[in-house]
Design an enzyme around this catalytic site. Sequence first.
Site, short mmCIF file in Angstrom:
data_model
loop_
_atom_site.label_atom_id
_atom_site.label_comp_id
_atom_site.label_asym_id
_atom_site.label_seq_id
_atom_site.Cartn_x
_atom_site.Cartn_y
_atom_site.Cartn_z
N CYS A 118 -4.86 0.24 12.01
CA CYS A 118 -3.65 -0.16 11.11
C CYS A 118 -3.01 -1.50 11.77
O CYS A 118 -3.38 -1.80 12.85
CB CYS A 118 -2.77 1.13 11.37
SG CYS A 118 -1.02 0.59 10.45
N CYS B 274 0.74 0.24 13.26
CA CYS B 274 0.78 1.07 14.58
C CYS B 274 -0.35 0.92 15.27
O CYS B 274 -1.12 1.89 15.79
CB CYS B 274 0.84 2.37 13.98
SG CYS B 274 1.07 2.65 12.28
N ARG C 208 6.35 7.66 13.01
CA ARG C 208 6.39 8.07 12.12
C ARG C 208 5.90 9.82 12.28
O ARG C 208 5.86 10.53 11.41
CB ARG C 208 5.02 7.74 11.03
CG ARG C 208 5.55 6.45 10.49
CD ARG C 208 4.48 5.51 9.73
NE ARG C 208 4.76 4.28 9.19
CZ ARG C 208 4.85 3.21 10.10
NH1 ARG C 208 4.54 3.34 11.29
NH2 ARG C 208 5.57 2.15 9.50
N SER D 109 1.29 10.40 9.10
CA SER D 109 1.23 10.11 7.41
C SER D 109 0.37 11.27 6.85
O SER D 109 0.48 11.64 5.48
CB SER D 109 0.82 8.88 6.86
OG SER D 109 1.96 8.06 7.21
N CYS E 210 -3.68 4.29 8.19
CA CYS E 210 -4.36 5.12 8.89
C CYS E 210 -4.75 6.25 8.58
O CYS E 210 -5.59 6.85 8.72
CB CYS E 210 -3.82 5.05 10.34
SG CYS E 210 -2.21 5.64 10.19
N GLU F 184 2.55 0.09 4.28
CA GLU F 184 1.24 -0.43 4.59
C GLU F 184 0.11 0.63 4.16
O GLU F 184 0.33 2.02 4.34
CB GLU F 184 1.36 -0.36 6.17
CG GLU F 184 -0.16 -0.49 6.94
CD GLU F 184 -0.57 -2.15 6.88
OE1 GLU F 184 -1.34 -2.44 7.43
OE2 GLU F 184 0.53 -2.65 6.57
N HIS G 228 -2.05 4.13 18.22
CA HIS G 228 -3.44 4.69 18.05
C HIS G 228 -4.25 4.23 19.52
O HIS G 228 -5.23 4.99 20.01
CB HIS G 228 -4.32 3.99 17.24
CG HIS G 228 -3.67 4.59 15.75
ND1 HIS G 228 -4.25 5.86 15.51
CD2 HIS G 228 -3.21 3.91 14.72
CE1 HIS G 228 -3.44 6.16 14.17
NE2 HIS G 228 -3.23 4.95 13.68
N CYS H 114 2.92 5.21 5.86
CA CYS H 114 1.92 4.32 6.49
C CYS H 114 0.66 4.69 6.23
O CYS H 114 0.06 5.65 6.94
CB CYS H 114 2.19 3.94 7.93
SG CYS H 114 1.35 2.69 8.54
#
Lengths: 153, 566
Positions: free
Chosen positions: B61, B64, B478, B501, B548, B14, B68, B545
Amino acid sequence: MKTLVLGVGNLLLQDEGAGVRALEKFENKYRLPDGVELLDGGTSGLELLHQLDGRDRLVIVDVVRRGEPPGSVVRMAGEEVPAQFRQKISPHQLGIADLLATARLIGSLPEKLVLFGIEPKNLDTGLSMSDEVVKGLDQLVEMLARELDAQPI
Amino acid sequence: MATRITIDPVTRIEGHLRIDCEINQGKVTKAWSSGQMWRGIELILKDRDPREAWIYTQRICGVCTTVHAIASVRSVENALNLEVPLNAQYIRNMMIAAHAIQDHIVHFYHLSALDWVDVVSALKADPKKTAALAQSLSDWPLNSVQLFAETRDKLQNFTGSGQLGIFANGYWGHPAMILSPEMNLLATTHYLQALEIQRKANMIVSILGGKTPHIQNLAVGGVANPINTDSPSTLTMERLYYLKTLIDDLGRFVNEVYFQDVCAIGAAYKGWTAYGAGVTNYLSVPDFPMDVKSSVFDHPGGYIPGGNLKMFRPINNFQDDFIKKGVQESIKHSWYAGDWDRHPWEEETEPQYTDFQDNGKYSWVKAPTLHGQPAQVGPLANVLCMYAAGDAATRKYADKALATISSLAKEPVPMSALQSTIGRHAARAVRAAVLYETLQKQWQALMDNIARGDLRTCNQPVFPRGEIRGVGIHEAPRGMLSHWIVIKDGKIKNYQAVVPSTWNSGPRNGQDSPGPYEASLVGTPIADPEKPLEVLRTVHSFDPCLACAIHLVDKEHKEVVRIKAA
């Protein structure tokens, strides 16, 4: 005909959220015909797979960049739709391309595919859309209503 | 002579990530990880009501969304010292666990398995031999000769039609693909079954959250689910028991399919335990709060420096200054004005794009550090920390995975082997198995609490005048996610999200130390610089990802993937 109207886009990136905003506009102006469901898909991809189950028609509303003036609306259908998403036209194209390809693989891709796209202007961080896209959305919503045979409220 | 390759963007993730590698004598000698989109959530949230921040943050995102939303409400609750009713904790915990299991399954089968599994080779497999292989690994009822034959025929039609679709970008026939045709067919069949099962995880989230994507049931102070065991429009007994059947279906797939496949593929690729360790400082945060004050957690967290489990330092709660005061972000190598290391509460974000400068600024991602050190986050960090903390379920499944892999590989595979590219996949499968037990536990806790007559789900927040600060921490699929909020007179003054990330894909930091992606790539063997499958294996093992980590759309028309070897 069981129809899913999927609005996709990121509401935080101005015109990028036009697909989701189009559904909100449509909902406020038209009665939802029988068998039609609206879904705000955000920027998801495969997460939407189960939403395609048992649908005869999938109508996607998204921003599409083709180099036309901002706010221009385009309608595509059939094989053009997955083909469009395989090219880099929308920031979440990978998600939707995967969604369509996977649905085809497992046999849950709706028979009829339609895409309404609108040309964006601003894709910077922010919640409001450009005037051109706001105006273009009125046209898009009318076309969507014709597609779905929806009556005004 | 060094060869430079650029992969831009890395696909099957993503968001938008660019990886550059310098290759010398068949190995990566230097690497750069560059996030190509810019995120500015703080610009949108400034001056807004803190109670609605989560509605915006879950739009960062498409994958996810839930995490968030959770981190955002926790940040406000942390600033207010607001208690959260037990039912709300359990309901949130169930959503978190179900979402994470879904994420791990999708990551393995749909986003990264095709780096290891050759779909085209599966066409040559014998369904009978495949079934025998599958039945030697587990009792999963869908491992029949007939189903494997069906999958092979389906693949044949699909590839025969010239429309490879999702399989179009694979490196089929690459020399680094070493599984037997039967193992490839087995994994591809489970790829399709995983599509089916991940929906059940999504169902759990949507029954509790009202909708996926974008749950609707959160509130600062709890959740908006009314619990009434009699009314059909609320969370009833019937729905709670339906959740239980979904949870059990999910658990069966995790234990009998996902876990077993990862062990079998891991054993075949045991050579990859030698690559991809990278940054071996591991950070994981406690999660699954079990009390109203969010001070007792079902999952412990902590920090392991230098890959040494004996040096484990526990992080016991969200108030721990080790984490609350220890986090900084550096912009020395990121496209922001200036050169500083700052705490997220003190940051300002002023974009300043330069070109890609190898020794200067080259990414939209900032470089986070904990007490000045880069750290790896994610399921591997989580499993190592929970193992070191003595968590029983983690020990059980980690030991089981290593025993299974050792037996299939016919040589001992030690715990240290987890600190590698293939080890990150094994750790994720271990975590999924642990999360299934967590999900059951949270469901039972919710049922027991309702049975005690407690139906509360939300406490009302009250905002004081003046300035308050909070942090919302979540161990997301993640890794460690933190939302940092400054509230003044009831309005948001500053907001920063330090996402998993960012920790892993960050560029070099203020001391020029590489981030985890960059460090993990060094030493990776590359058979063919034109087809850098090995680079993708390591990068994908982190479950990148980037949406975000950063977010701005690339303005030019570009090909979907560009691999430039120069």
